[in-house]
Motif scaffolding. Sequence first.
Motif, PDB file in Angstrom:
ATOM      1  N   THR A 117      -4.860   6.270  -1.176  1.00  0.00           N
ATOM      2  CA  THR A 117      -3.917   5.174  -1.009  1.00  0.00           C
ATOM      3  C   THR A 117      -4.193   4.095  -2.049  1.00  0.00           C
ATOM      4  O   THR A 117      -5.337   3.677  -2.229  1.00  0.00           O
ATOM      5  N   THR A 123      -9.258  -1.949  -4.796  1.00  0.00           N
ATOM      6  CA  THR A 123      -7.947  -2.547  -4.582  1.00  0.00           C
ATOM      7  C   THR A 123      -7.498  -3.234  -5.874  1.00  0.00           C
ATOM      8  O   THR A 123      -8.308  -3.718  -6.657  1.00  0.00           O
ATOM      9  N   ASN A 136      -3.801   0.317  -3.062  1.00  0.00           N
ATOM     10  CA  ASN A 136      -3.596  -0.958  -2.374  1.00  0.00           C
ATOM     11  C   ASN A 136      -3.491  -2.101  -3.362  1.00  0.00           C
ATOM     12  O   ASN A 136      -4.381  -2.301  -4.208  1.00  0.00           O
ATOM     13  N   ASN A 144       0.626   5.826  -0.482  1.00  0.00           N
ATOM     14  CA  ASN A 144      -0.052   7.072  -0.838  1.00  0.00           C
ATOM     15  C   ASN A 144       0.903   8.043  -1.528  1.00  0.00           C
ATOM     16  O   ASN A 144       0.629   9.237  -1.638  1.00  0.00           O
ATOM     17  N   SER A 189       0.849  -1.191   0.000  1.00  0.00           N
ATOM     18  CA  SER A 189       0.000   0.000   0.000  1.00  0.00           C
ATOM     19  C   SER A 189       0.881   1.236   0.000  1.00  0.00           C
ATOM     20  O   SER A 189       1.960   1.248   0.607  1.00  0.00           O
TER      21      SER A 189
END
Length: 327
Positions: free
Chosen positions: A253, A224, A255, A143, A141
Amino acid sequence: MYNIRSLQEGEEEALYDLLAVSFTKGNEEIPSVRKIQKQIIESEPSFSHELNRVIEVDGKLVARVGIYDRTMLFNKREFRIGAIGGVCTLPEYRGNGLAKALLDDCTDYMRKNGFFASMLFGEPAIYGRKGWQVLSSFGISSNLKLPLPSTLRIRSADLKEDMAWLKYIYDDINSDLNGPFRRSKEYWEKWIFRKIIIRESHNIKIVENKGQKLGYYVLKADNTICEMGWDRNVADSFNELIGAIFSEAETETVNFIFFMQELFDFICNNSISPELDDMRDKKYYVSKDAIYCGLFKLIDKTEIATTEELISLLRKNNYIFWDIDHF
């Protein structure tokens, strides 16, 4: 008294009824659940009556465990996996150990029919008693921001038009990975088609540059990233693919529910350095996170002695499970 056996020819409708009543919850309607369960059965490439283990009481099907016959790729070899799904018992028959009896029957069936191991997704407290153990792997993950590619086109895959190319890329990339399932043409046409077209639970995105396909990635409904592949014969295809994924992300974010060292390194080495004021306001990161990958049970002990050894071997070799294969 009850009878454990395989599903018989002509009992398909009774099986759909069993699944519908067993899996209907809350405000759901039995006909809608029945339709979904029928779609799952009909889209299974390896369907056979023998792989559907059932319990009959007084001429009625009251419990079932399904075995999905899969081939796992690992260390350049292929291993037959019994993926367990559709475990159910009619409400009025629960609490009598029927599911446990069926799991024992499934284990015996897989042992006699050449399966290497079994896997499932469920509660360890329930299935652990029958020998299935938790496997965890890793995801990524971040950001951080990556430079935005300027000439790329990102579109949803057309499974009819793009099928051959997707299969080619999948076969090439996954030949070097540990854990993914081998996908036949029929598997793409039936199982993957259901996930994309019928259930709309996943979305395959294709990244192109001036009409040339570079790679693809798969999005879950929660955004995701659950799978990706790229054309290793095209220069910079991997870099362009990752840049496209970050540029199209709808969440702060990004993922990935799988781990690739080259992916992790690429994000670290190519991300845009945050401004000092931004770093004072929040934390920027790229992290390697533990993720749940289901429960495994060793069936064939010819090469490995225990399920614990199997779990250790899978973790040490960066086990990857593509979520679109979820059964």
